[in-house]
Design an enzyme around this catalytic site. Structure first.
Site, PDB file in Angstrom:
ATOM      1  N   LYS A  61      20.924  -5.755  41.137  1.00 25.37           N
ATOM      2  CA  LYS A  61      21.346  -5.867  39.735  1.00 25.37           C
ATOM      3  C   LYS A  61      22.835  -6.227  39.655  1.00 25.37           C
ATOM      4  O   LYS A  61      23.236  -7.047  38.822  1.00 25.37           O
ATOM      5  CB  LYS A  61      21.018  -4.568  38.988  1.00 25.37           C
ATOM      6  CG  LYS A  61      19.507  -4.434  38.761  1.00 25.37           C
ATOM      7  CD  LYS A  61      19.041  -3.062  38.331  1.00 25.37           C
ATOM      8  CE  LYS A  61      17.498  -3.038  38.353  1.00 25.37           C
ATOM      9  NZ  LYS A  61      16.913  -1.719  38.092  1.00 25.37           N
ATOM     10  N   GLN A 105      19.054   4.169  37.147  1.00 28.87           N
ATOM     11  CA  GLN A 105      18.016   3.743  38.089  1.00 28.87           C
ATOM     12  C   GLN A 105      17.011   4.875  38.302  1.00 28.87           C
ATOM     13  O   GLN A 105      17.388   5.993  38.655  1.00 28.87           O
ATOM     14  CB  GLN A 105      18.660   3.340  39.427  1.00 28.87           C
ATOM     15  CG  GLN A 105      17.683   2.781  40.438  1.00 28.87           C
ATOM     16  CD  GLN A 105      17.054   1.455  39.990  1.00 28.87           C
ATOM     17  OE1 GLN A 105      17.728   0.581  39.459  1.00 28.87           O
ATOM     18  NE2 GLN A 105      15.755   1.314  40.195  1.00 28.87           N
ATOM     19  N   ASP A 128      17.617  -1.005  29.256  1.00 27.90           N
ATOM     20  CA  ASP A 128      16.318  -0.857  29.934  1.00 27.90           C
ATOM     21  C   ASP A 128      15.205  -0.482  28.947  1.00 27.90           C
ATOM     22  O   ASP A 128      14.035  -0.419  29.320  1.00 27.90           O
ATOM     23  CB  ASP A 128      16.418   0.234  31.015  1.00 27.90           C
ATOM     24  CG  ASP A 128      16.146  -0.315  32.407  1.00 27.90           C
ATOM     25  OD1 ASP A 128      15.675  -1.460  32.507  1.00 27.90           O
ATOM     26  OD2 ASP A 128      16.389   0.411  33.384  1.00 27.90           O
TER      27      ASP A 128
END
Ligand code: NAD
Length: 291
Positions: A61, A105, A128
């Site tokens: 990322k 994450q 996200d």
């Protein structure tokens, strides 16, 4: 990292190529945004623990951010970190105007309540799409920030000019991260959707009916040729690490002869997920700048 063969078979969805197209567009828009507003979009990532695949995903990322001109900040916590410490950092990042996107994450260490953490990310920085507000918006069809993996699948369908309306869609997996949002997003596009999971009796009786089959179970080789309809479109989301290699949920070689299209693992859904994250971070920066 695992070498990816060049995609030459027209039935194989080249996720890297689609991702490159998205990233090129994001880069162009980032450059224009920086020129226009003198603000550079920025993403902060939070990683807790030593899970090697998670470390790799975070690294990928950050590399993507670099490619498209997004600033990225890397926050790491040890495995035994307390939930309050992660939430404390999220609160700080929520308040920092120069940070536009926050990504935690997953999975977090087992003693941490992921839902409680996700709820603390400001919805405007929730790139996200896991904050319940963004999840709720998606449920009623007002898609803002939605989870990146299913959005990548929807994008891939449009790249191939495939309209999900009226299609039979079967999703294997009902997690909040992939399965449920994939089902809702396809339902929002008027597909007929069914969701299977570990308690589904006779999985094959469902998967065999799918025009579009999305598999996100995390079980290597779960889907064999006899479980797939002739001419189906198959998205393999699953990732199983074995002997430093990744494997999908679909038995690729077995299934390939039956399909119209299939996304491979690796090189399918993964790169598209990251490209969508870049798109979301830019969108977050624009939104926070009042655009
Ligand atoms: P999860 O463990 O939260 O959920 C797995 C789901 O699969 C559950 O709904 C479970 O009921 C179902 N399932 C498990 N075994 C099954 C079986 N034998 N038959 C039918 N259903 C079964 O996982 P997740 O976070 O949704 O991720 C799923 C997979 O996708 C994992 O391998 C993960 O690593 C991968 N993933 C990939 C990306 C990407 O960008 N490529 C992104 C997210 C997740």
């Amino acid at each position: 990292m695992q070498e990816l063969p060049e995609v030459t078979d027209p039935r194989v969805i080249d996720g890297r190529k689609i991702a490159q197209g998205i990233e090129a567009e994001v880069k162009k828009e980032v450059d224009a945004f920086v020129k226009r507003r003198s603000i550079r979009p920025a993403l902060a990532t939070i990683l807790a623990g030593e899970h090697p695949p998670s470390k790799l995903y975070v690294k990928l990322k950050h590399w993507a951010c670099k490619r498209v001109g997004i600033v990225s900040e890397d926050h790491k916590f040890p495995q035994e970190t307390k939930q309050e410490e992660i939430i404390g950092l999220i609160e700080v990042l929520n308040k920092r105007p120069e940070i536009h996107g926050i990504l935690v994450q997953l999975p977090l260490p087992k003693h941490i309540d992921e839902r409680a953490v996700m709820m603390r990310i400001a919805p405007v920085k929730d790139v996200d799409g896991f904050n319940p507000l963004n999840m709720g918006k998606m449920l009623i069809g007002r898609e803002g920030f939605v989870p990146c993996t299913p959005k990548g699948i929807v994008r891939a369908l449009s790249e191939f000019n495939i309209d999900p309306q009226g299609k039979e869609v079967v999703v294997v997996g009902h997690s909040n991260v992939v399965g449920k949002p994939a089902a809702i997003m396809l339902l929002n596009r008027n597909a007929t959707v069914r969701v299977c999971h570990v308690y589904t009796k006779d999985l094959k009786s469902h998967t065999k009916e799918a025009d579009i089959l999305i598999v996100a179970a995390g079980v290597r080789g779960l889907i064999k040729a006899d479980m797939v309809k002739e001419g189906a479109i198959v998205f393999d989301v699953g990732i199983t690490w074995q002997d430093e290699r990744v494997y999908g949920d679909v038995d690729f070689d077995d299934v390939l002869p039956r399909v119209k299209l299939i996304s491979p693992v690796p090189g399918g859904v993964g790169p598209m997920t990251i490209a969508i994250l870049m798109e979301h971070t830019l969108a977050a920066a624009k939104m926070q700048a009042g655009e």
